[in-house]
Design an enzyme around this catalytic site. Sequence first.
Site, PDB file in Angstrom:
ATOM      1  N   GLY A  10      34.794  89.377  53.696  1.00  0.00           N
ATOM      2  CA  GLY A  10      34.956  88.396  55.087  1.00  0.00           C
ATOM      3  C   GLY A  10      33.463  88.671  55.969  1.00  0.00           C
ATOM      4  O   GLY A  10      32.514  89.508  55.501  1.00  0.00           O
ATOM      5  N   ASN A  11      33.624  87.862  57.075  1.00  0.00           N
ATOM      6  CA  ASN A  11      32.550  87.821  57.779  1.00  0.00           C
ATOM      7  C   ASN A  11      32.157  89.152  58.636  1.00  0.00           C
ATOM      8  O   ASN A  11      30.963  89.667  58.681  1.00  0.00           O
ATOM      9  CB  ASN A  11      32.770  86.887  59.276  1.00  0.00           C
ATOM     10  N   ILE A  12      33.066  89.989  58.975  1.00  0.00           N
ATOM     11  CA  ILE A  12      32.861  91.403  59.663  1.00  0.00           C
ATOM     12  C   ILE A  12      32.408  92.183  58.797  1.00  0.00           C
ATOM     13  O   ILE A  12      31.440  92.987  59.040  1.00  0.00           O
ATOM     14  CB  ILE A  12      34.334  91.523  60.310  1.00  0.00           C
ATOM     15  N   GLU A  69      34.416  96.240  45.686  1.00  0.00           N
ATOM     16  CA  GLU A  69      35.006  95.278  44.803  1.00  0.00           C
ATOM     17  C   GLU A  69      33.980  94.088  44.813  1.00  0.00           C
ATOM     18  O   GLU A  69      33.511  93.593  43.717  1.00  0.00           O
ATOM     19  CB  GLU A  69      36.333  94.927  45.172  1.00  0.00           C
ATOM     20  N   ILE A  85      43.798  92.683  60.625  1.00  0.00           N
ATOM     21  CA  ILE A  85      44.298  91.731  61.377  1.00  0.00           C
ATOM     22  C   ILE A  85      44.716  92.422  62.677  1.00  0.00           C
ATOM     23  O   ILE A  85      44.323  92.103  63.832  1.00  0.00           O
ATOM     24  CB  ILE A  85      45.298  90.950  60.688  1.00  0.00           C
ATOM     25  N   GLY A 124      41.754  94.721  48.020  1.00  0.00           N
ATOM     26  CA  GLY A 124      41.664  96.086  47.364  1.00  0.00           C
ATOM     27  C   GLY A 124      41.492  97.185  48.396  1.00  0.00           C
ATOM     28  O   GLY A 124      40.941  98.419  48.058  1.00  0.00           O
ATOM     29  N   LYS A 175      41.650  84.759  68.943  1.00  0.00           N
ATOM     30  CA  LYS A 175      42.129  83.540  69.621  1.00  0.00           C
ATOM     31  C   LYS A 175      42.025  83.531  70.986  1.00  0.00           C
ATOM     32  O   LYS A 175      42.782  83.620  72.009  1.00  0.00           O
ATOM     33  CB  LYS A 175      43.565  83.306  69.281  1.00  0.00           C
TER      34      LYS A 175
END
Length: 498
Positions: free
Chosen positions: A259-261, A283, A353, A377, A397
């Site tokens: 992902g982005n982070i 991975e 999250i 993973g 959000k």
Amino acid sequence: MALKFMTAEEAAELINNNDNVGFSGFTHAGCPKVVPGFIAKKAEAEHAKGNPFKINVFTGASTGDKLDGVLTRAKAINFRAPYQTNKSMREAINNGEVKFCDLHLSTMAQDIRYGYYGNIDFAIVEACDVTEDGEIVPTCGVGISPTVARLAKKVIVELNDWNPKEMRGMHDIPEPMDPPRRKDIPVYDVHDRVGKNHIKIDPTKIIVVKTHEPNEGSGFAPVDDVTSKIGANVAEFFIKEIAEGRMPKTFLPVQSGVGNIANAVLAAMGDSKEIPDFEVYTEVIQDAVIGLMESGRVKFASGCSLTVSNPCIEHIYQNLDFFKKRIILRPSEYSNNPEVVRRLGVIAINTAIEADIYGNINSTHVMGTKMMNGIGGSGDFTRSAYVSIFVTPSMAKDGKISSFVPLVAHQDHSEHSVKIIISEYGVADLRGKDPDERAQEIINKCAHPDYRPLLQEYIKNAPQGHTRFDMYNAFAFHEAFNETGDMRNVKWRKKGEA
Ligand code: 0RQ
């Protein structure tokens, strides 16, 4: 022996309702891109005739839209494991249309070998080369291909010449023995090779479908203020660890999540002159690693896939001699193997999250119910890491959701496996701290200032014990969001109150 060739449509016709189908690839990288579309068409035709048609889909990780997306929209999937990131698939899982089993990715291949899911009827694998004696060379993702190709009754090879045959030599493809006589995995260094450069199977099982399909790599969101601060905090943490002697001066191999982070964190580590050049045992190899490899900051990368944007993979293919000396692609049970992770002392950096004030992590379920992607993973690495780090922006959000809550609404990683949490505000070091100390560390260093007093209020009202836990208010933040759309509207409930 001459190989058997078919069109994609003819190959898809062979698949039957309720078949167990294992696919190649890991993320969009290395997945078949044409046969799944024809399986979807077959499903739609069967449904139109009133016949049932759904298959069970096993993969290394997530896949591209040409696999998960088309099959889901055709209502052609009954069961899916172990991970996904597709919008249509996510909706189908969350509305109960697809049965999804969220698994540690390193266990998928062995669970299939152990017989947990029954026999594999078909394997459908993308390759850049296939030979008459049954050698299959994968493309840019390996996943569970060696296991499903060996076990399947028939193997459909999508021979995709968008990927150069010269990729042969980038892969390392072993398959472990199973218990009770399993031996150690002799990866003692990030660049150790322990298998062949291809998958070898009985050639009489092979059906070849020729294709020319580009990858589905879309790239990453640009680094913003929050992600760049998280990246800088991660880099500072490492500099301190080395200076204070808790990490070797030569540094350790790094795993960084999806992902982005994760991409932004790696870029920040590369920019920091005080972190030595490093190796990657991970991975998914994302774009940032490729850039750092060319600048010399990343010396070597072992992974399961090149999960990179299309311009990046094209660049790799144009410079294969350079990258083949610096990259190994392995099956997921090797790239993510906890035995190897612990031996090499891998630093695991994954994204949460949400985290709770004690250090438990939810990586998968929004508000405890809606599946986002899956554990992937992250557990394979976190539990066995030299130091396990979770990163997250303090809020989601537009601030209506705090990433730091009294209790995670779903738990993927327990407080026992999580050593460090990092947000844009700072670094919470949980090592050697009891639950009260951990809570203060997380609230004061990582939570957003708007939420700090609310989290302190929760603690103040929670009964004393080893871990302060107020069962009437543990999910009060989530309740406030569900009822008012903003966690800041939290209302504390007293014992006995409805
Ligand atoms: O939603 O897309 O609608 O804007 O989650 O969040 O901040 O863009 O972060 O892309 O790095 O993904 C954990 C999902 C983070 C990922 C997760 C919403 C947020 C946004 C994405 P929008 P960001 P990233 C290696 C290891 C588990 C698997 C793993 C993941 C969207 O990293 O799937 O670690 N990890 N694998 O707004 C509601 C919250 C939220 C929230 C974020 N608390 N509540 N929504 N979001 N926090 C790879 C493999 O295994 C292959």
